[in-house]
Every structure is written in structure tokens, then in C-alpha cells.
Design a protein around this motif. Structure first.
Motif, PDB file in Angstrom:
ATOM      1  N   GLN A 132       0.830  -1.213   0.000  1.00  0.00           N
ATOM      2  CA  GLN A 132       0.000   0.000   0.000  1.00  0.00           C
ATOM      3  C   GLN A 132       0.860   1.258   0.000  1.00  0.00           C
ATOM      4  N   MET A 133       0.319   2.314  -0.530  1.00  0.00           N
ATOM      5  CA  MET A 133       0.880   3.654  -0.342  1.00  0.00           C
ATOM      6  C   MET A 133       0.064   4.406   0.706  1.00  0.00           C
ATOM      7  N   SER A 134      -1.189   3.991   0.868  1.00  0.00           N
ATOM      8  CA  SER A 134      -2.109   4.736   1.731  1.00  0.00           C
ATOM      9  C   SER A 134      -1.836   4.515   3.220  1.00  0.00           C
ATOM     10  N   LYS A 135      -1.043   3.526   3.553  1.00  0.00           N
ATOM     11  CA  LYS A 135      -0.588   3.378   4.937  1.00  0.00           C
ATOM     12  C   LYS A 135       0.727   4.131   5.050  1.00  0.00           C
ATOM     13  N   ARG A 136       0.658   5.306   5.664  1.00  0.00           N
ATOM     14  CA  ARG A 136       1.790   6.227   5.638  1.00  0.00           C
ATOM     15  C   ARG A 136       2.469   6.319   7.005  1.00  0.00           C
ATOM     16  N   TYR A 137       3.797   6.367   6.981  1.00  0.00           N
ATOM     17  CA  TYR A 137       4.587   6.478   8.203  1.00  0.00           C
ATOM     18  C   TYR A 137       5.378   7.783   8.294  1.00  0.00           C
ATOM     19  N   GLY A 138       5.553   8.475   7.188  1.00  0.00           N
ATOM     20  CA  GLY A 138       6.586   9.488   7.094  1.00  0.00           C
ATOM     21  C   GLY A 138       6.301  10.818   7.759  1.00  0.00           C
ATOM     22  N   PHE A 139       7.373  11.573   7.917  1.00  0.00           N
ATOM     23  CA  PHE A 139       7.303  12.995   8.259  1.00  0.00           C
ATOM     24  C   PHE A 139       7.098  13.811   6.983  1.00  0.00           C
ATOM     25  N   ILE A 140       7.315  13.163   5.847  1.00  0.00           N
ATOM     26  CA  ILE A 140       7.215  13.805   4.538  1.00  0.00           C
ATOM     27  C   ILE A 140       6.150  13.072   3.729  1.00  0.00           C
ATOM     28  N   TYR A 141       5.177  13.808   3.272  1.00  0.00           N
ATOM     29  CA  TYR A 141       4.077  13.238   2.487  1.00  0.00           C
ATOM     30  C   TYR A 141       4.507  13.164   1.028  1.00  0.00           C
ATOM     31  N   VAL A 142       4.270  12.017   0.402  1.00  0.00           N
ATOM     32  CA  VAL A 142       4.543  11.852  -1.025  1.00  0.00           C
ATOM     33  C   VAL A 142       3.208  11.708  -1.745  1.00  0.00           C
ATOM     34  N   ASP A 143       2.963  12.589  -2.713  1.00  0.00           N
ATOM     35  CA  ASP A 143       1.686  12.615  -3.430  1.00  0.00           C
ATOM     36  C   ASP A 143       1.628  11.471  -4.447  1.00  0.00           C
ATOM     37  N   GLN A 144       1.140  10.329  -3.954  1.00  0.00           N
ATOM     38  CA  GLN A 144       0.976   9.151  -4.794  1.00  0.00           C
ATOM     39  C   GLN A 144      -0.056   8.243  -4.133  1.00  0.00           C
ATOM     40  N   ASP A 145      -0.886   7.608  -4.944  1.00  0.00           N
ATOM     41  CA  ASP A 145      -1.890   6.710  -4.379  1.00  0.00           C
ATOM     42  C   ASP A 145      -1.456   5.258  -4.508  1.00  0.00           C
ATOM     43  N   ASP A 146      -2.330   4.337  -4.096  1.00  0.00           N
ATOM     44  CA  ASP A 146      -1.978   2.923  -4.090  1.00  0.00           C
ATOM     45  C   ASP A 146      -1.681   2.384  -5.483  1.00  0.00           C
ATOM     46  N   GLU A 147      -2.243   3.008  -6.517  1.00  0.00           N
ATOM     47  CA  GLU A 147      -2.045   2.529  -7.879  1.00  0.00           C
ATOM     48  C   GLU A 147      -0.918   3.255  -8.604  1.00  0.00           C
ATOM     49  N   GLY A 148      -0.208   4.117  -7.872  1.00  0.00           N
ATOM     50  CA  GLY A 148       0.939   4.799  -8.460  1.00  0.00           C
ATOM     51  C   GLY A 148       0.611   6.112  -9.123  1.00  0.00           C
ATOM     52  N   ASN A 149      -0.624   6.593  -8.955  1.00  0.00           N
ATOM     53  CA  ASN A 149      -1.014   7.871  -9.544  1.00  0.00           C
ATOM     54  C   ASN A 149      -0.650   9.015  -8.606  1.00  0.00           C
ATOM     55  N   GLY A 150      -0.238  10.144  -9.158  1.00  0.00           N
ATOM     56  CA  GLY A 150       0.077  11.310  -8.343  1.00  0.00           C
ATOM     57  C   GLY A 150       1.253  12.075  -8.909  1.00  0.00           C
ATOM     58  N   THR A 151       1.519  13.219  -8.307  1.00  0.00           N
ATOM     59  CA  THR A 151       2.577  14.107  -8.798  1.00  0.00           C
ATOM     60  C   THR A 151       3.957  13.735  -8.280  1.00  0.00           C
ATOM     61  N   LEU A 152       4.003  12.928  -7.210  1.00  0.00           N
ATOM     62  CA  LEU A 152       5.241  12.611  -6.480  1.00  0.00           C
ATOM     63  C   LEU A 152       5.829  13.824  -5.769  1.00  0.00           C
ATOM     64  N   ASN A 153       5.053  14.901  -5.684  1.00  0.00           N
ATOM     65  CA  ASN A 153       5.514  16.055  -4.913  1.00  0.00           C
ATOM     66  C   ASN A 153       5.675  15.669  -3.448  1.00  0.00           C
ATOM     67  N   ARG A 154       6.659  16.267  -2.789  1.00  0.00           N
ATOM     68  CA  ARG A 154       6.916  16.029  -1.382  1.00  0.00           C
ATOM     69  C   ARG A 154       6.405  17.223  -0.564  1.00  0.00           C
ATOM     70  N   TYR A 155       5.703  16.923   0.547  1.00  0.00           N
ATOM     71  CA  TYR A 155       5.169  17.969   1.418  1.00  0.00           C
ATOM     72  C   TYR A 155       5.527  17.657   2.873  1.00  0.00           C
TER      73      TYR A 155
END
Length: 490
Positions: free
Chosen positions: A448-471
Motif C-alpha cells: 500500500q501507499m495509503s498506509k503512511r509512516y513518514g514525516f514527509i508526504y509523497v503525493d501518490q496513491d496505491d495505484e501509483g497515480n500522483g505528482t510525487l511532490n513532497r510535502y
């Protein structure tokens, strides 16, 4: 408890604060730079809601599934093949780690990126150059790399040809890989871990040892034989590291799950003791250099016979580690029941502790269990300890203004840091703490991508869609203050 431990840090002044990731969960670029296919490249996405919204933590692949995945590479979603594209974003990501003030970054090296099939005589130079660049980027910011040699991946060819670590030939193949990276990075890396969470082979043979379980007759026999080969390989890597690198610190690692007895009934107490022994078995060998006598009966009762070479005992004795690293996410409850032995080696137990709250993924949250674990481990081994993984997987919400308010993660990590501080006061020599998934990554068990642990958010969903921008999440700014104050400002 107050938000401050006190005005003076209980952590050593050179304490290694940082974060941890694994190559197979972040790098992506699975066929770029000469990399070969790995076992983790065959980890298909699983619906996280199909079985009660729980991440099973480890993944299994059968021989039939592997054959299908190799013949039909597009038959399923394989998120670990794209990761979070750290391969192309490493400079940006390491800069964010440096902004938080990381003293250490725990990373791993993909075996298949260095030896694409594991069988080559010469390494893939392009793969070695990639890790040169990653390590140099860390050192540019004063971040110590802590390198895990093997973190839940190996060349898939070694599974096809040998059925993974159940075969003795992998010892020599891994030694070749280990010596190659030790020689290459000996002037840049002084902190190493040989195998990530070696005890998790008991939970998933494929994850931990690249073994297809449907091709073995006795799963426990295969698990402990594979583990023996990893013990020997680890000891050879330790010996090589100490010969090649001045002032090297090389450790072993387990997934630490402290077992509490469900009641004061002596049978429950005995089962908790035996459960903890099965966990401690791994560092017992890697710290002390020999098999503990308590396993003799366990092996007899489970029809396990370890095949050893004559020289193995000397190899183990001469390849003892310098420190013990642990991942810590939860504790267990043990009781005297028919399936007690099986539950003792499981990642998550169905016996729930009524005194603990649960995470969104139904994992018990037990910060005091971390303190108990550290005290017991240090009492047992009297070598430095390192908390190499700890963190909270949760569903984060990216707001319209690109902020992420994850106070729940701050609360979780704060409580664990407080208990680490108490363990240090109790006399434990703790040298570092790297939170798991310091940047959002692909989850181990269900990909999964939707189970997140980070201090930094990565814009991507479980199917690999998204900008990959870091927030940056709220926890990013909080952890920066923690590190800057050496654990005082919580």
C-alpha cells in the motif's frame, strides 16, 4: 507526563537521531541502471480492506504465482517496482532529511542492483555508482549512513535456481556481495546491519529468505535451515567488515515483540518465557556466537535438524556483532493454548491486550513495552542497542493548502522517545533511533501507499497515480525540534 523529559537531555550528546527506509520500498527504477529483478519486485498489491483493514506485514509468493508474474509482468500491480522514485529524487529527499537535522539515515542496498542475478563474478558498476551518489549526498550534510545489507529482497534468480536461503550456496554468493559493498564504501560508511529483522523468516519465508513455501515439506525446518545459512553469511560479513574498516560498527537486527503472559497462571508465564526465547534466539547466536541450549528441545519437538558444515561453529564464533538493532511496533500477549508455539513466531497476535489502544491497522500501541524490551536486551547482551525502526502507519489527509496535520503520529513517537529516555536512565546503552518510513513509502505486506509512516508526504496513491511532490507534515517540524534539542523538546 510533561512534554519535556527535563531541562537536560537524557540522550548521549552523540546520539544518532534519524529515519529509516528500505531500497525495495522507495527506489523504484526497478529495471534501470542495470538492476535485475528482485524478490520484492514480485510483491503484488493486496486490497488492504479484504481482511479487516490489516496489513499482514509480510508477503508470500507461491511457485505458481512467481511463474505467472515472470511470464505476465503486467498481470498485477507491483507498487514496489515504482516505489516513491527515490532513484530520481534522492537529492531532494536527503535535503529534507538534512532540514530535519538527521544525524543518521538508515538505508539498504539492493543486492539485485549490484549483482543483477546474484551469480555474476563482477558487480554492476552503475548500481555501485548510484549508492556512491546517495551516500555522498548524505555525507555532504553530515548525515551518517547506516547501511542494511539485506532488507527483504534478493535477486529473484536465486529463488528460481536455489529456492532462496534454504540452499547453502547462497552463503558464498552473499559473502561476495557483502565484501563488494564493504570494499566500495569502506571510507564512507562505518555503521552497518547485516540482515533486516532476521526472525521474520518465521513469519514469511519468502519475505525473509526468498523461499517458496509450497516447495518445502517442513516450513519450520526450511525456516531455521535458511536462518542458519544467514547466520553464517552474516558472521562472514562481520569478519570482513572488521578486517576492511577501521572503527566499524556492525550489528544484527530483529523485530522485537515483547511477550507478556495473559495471566499469572504459571502455564501462561512459561509460554511468555518461551515466546521471548524464540525471539532472542537470533541475537543470542549473533552476539554470543553459538546456538543456545534451550533450542535443542524446540528443534526435537518440531522435527528440525540443522545441517551444518564443520567450520560453521568457528565462523559464528568469529563473526559476533558489535550492537543489536531492533524494530519495535508492538508487544504480544501469550497464553497456554494449543496454537501457542505458532503464535509465538507470528508478527501480530490475535490475543489482544485490554490495557492498550490500537492503531488504525489494529496494531497495539505500547511505548512502555519498548522500555521493557531495551532493558531486557541490554541486561542479556551488554552491547549497545539501536532502535532502527519505530513508527505509526496511518491514513494522512493532504489539505487544500498542502499541509498534513498528523498529531496522532507526533503523540505516538513522543511517547516512545520518552520511554527510550527512561531506558537510558535505567542504564541502557542506546546509541540511535531511526523512525520507520521517515518519508512515505510502499508498505511491506500489502504494498500500500495509503498506509503512511513518514514525516514527509509523497503525493501518490496505491495505484501509483500522483505528482510525487513532497510535502512537510506537522510531524516534520516537530521532529526537527526534537533532534535540535537532543530529545528535550517534545
Amino acid at each position: 507526563m510533561n512534554n519535556k523529559i527535563d531541562n537536560i537531555s537524557k540522550f548521549p550528546k552523540d546520539f544518532l537521531w534519524g529515519g529509516a527506509t528500505a531500497a525495495n520500498q522507495i527506489e523504484g527504477a526497478y529495471l534501470e541502471g542495470g538492476k535485475g529483478l528482485s524478490t520484492s519486485d514480485m510483491a503484488a498489491y493486496k486490497d488492504p480492506y479484504a481482511k479487516g483493514d490489516v496489513d499482514n506485514f509480510t508477503f508470500n509468493v507461491s511457485s505458481i504465482e512467481l511463474e505467472k508474474y515472470l511470464k505476465e509482468p503486467d498481470c498485477c500491480l507491483f507498487p514496489k517496482r515504482w516505489g516513491i522514485d527515490f532513484y530520481h529524487h534522492y537529492k531532494e529527499d536527503i535535503a529534507l532529511f538534512a532540514e530535519m537535522g538527521f544525524k543518521v539515515y538508515r538505508m539498504s542496498i539492493s543486492w539485485a542492483r549490484i549483482f543483477p542475478t546474484g551469480l555474476e563474478n563482477e558487480p554492476n558498476e552503475e548500481g555501485l555508482l548510484f549508492y556512491d551518489k546517495v551516500i555522498d549526498e548524505c555525507l555532504k550534510y553530515g548525515i551518517e549512513p547506516l547501511v542494511t545489507m539485506s532488507h527483504y529482497e534478493m535477486p529473484i534468480t536465486l529463488t528460481e535456481k536455489y529456492n532462496g536461503w534454504v540452499h547453502r550456496d547462497l552463503v558464498g554468493l552473499f559473502e561476495k556481495f557483502a565484501v563488494t559493498i564493504l570494499k566500495r564504501y569502506k571510507d564512507k560508511v562505518k555503521y552497518w546491519i547485516t540482515f533486516n529483522e532476521m526472525n521474520m523468516s518465521l513469519n514469511s519465508l519468502y519475505t525473509g529468505a526468498g523461499v517458496l513455501e509450497d516447495l518445502v515439506d517442513n516450513k519450520l525446518q526450511a525456516a531455521y535451515q535458511s536462518t542458519h545459512h544467514q547466520f553464517v553469511a552474516s558472521a562472514l560479513a562481520v569478519k570482513a567488515a572488521k578486517e576492511l574498516i577501521k572503527d566499524v560498527k556492525i550489528g544484527c537486527m530483529i523485530n522485537q515483540i515483547e511477550a507478556y503472559a495473559k495471566t499469572t497462571k504459571p502455564q501462561d508465564q512459561l509460554q511468555a518465557l518461551k515466546s521471548n526465547q524464540l525471539n532472542m534466539f537470533f541475537p543470542d547466536i549473533q552476539v554470543r556466537g553459538e546456538y543456545p541450549s534451550y533450542m535443542d528441545r524446540y528443534f526435537r519437538d518440531n522435527n528440525i535438524s540443522i545441517e551444518m558444515h564443520e567450520e560453521d561453529k568457528d565462523i559464528l564464533k568469529n563473526g559476533c556483532v558489535d550492537f543489536v538493532a531492533i524494530s519495535y511496533y508492538m508487544s504480544h500477549v501469550s497464553e497456554d493454548r494449543e496454537d501457542a508455539a505458532e503464535l509465538a513466531t507470528a508478527f501480530d497476535s490475535p490475543i489482544k491486550n485490554e490495557y492498550l489502544e490500537m492503531s488504525q491497522w489494529n496494531w497495539p500501541i505500547d511505548p512502555i513495552g519498548l522500555r521493557i524490551s531495551l532493558i531486557k536486551l541490554y541486561d542479556r547482551y551488554q552491547v549497545p542497542l539501536f532502535v532502527a525502526e519505530n513508527g505509526l502507519g496511518a491514513k494522512d489527509v493532504l489539505e487544500a493548502d498542502n499541509t498534513i496535520h498528523d498529531q496522532y503520529r507526533i503523540d505516538y513517537i513522543k511517547k516512545h522517545i520518552q520511554e527510550m529516555a527512561e531506558a537510558i536512565e535505567d542504564g541502557v546503552e542506546l546509541i540511535g533511533y531511526t523512525t520507520w518510513g521517515c518519508i512515505d513509502l510502499i508498505s511491506c505486506g500489502t504494498s500500500q501507499m495509503s498506509k503512511r509512516y513518514g514525516f514527509i508526504y509523497v503525493d501518490q496513491d496505491d495505484e501509483g497515480n500522483g505528482t510525487l511532490n513532497r510535502y512537510r507534515k506537522d510531524s516534520f517540524y516537530w521532529y526537527k525540534k526534537v533532534i535540535d534539542s537532543n530529545g528535550v523538546n517534545l
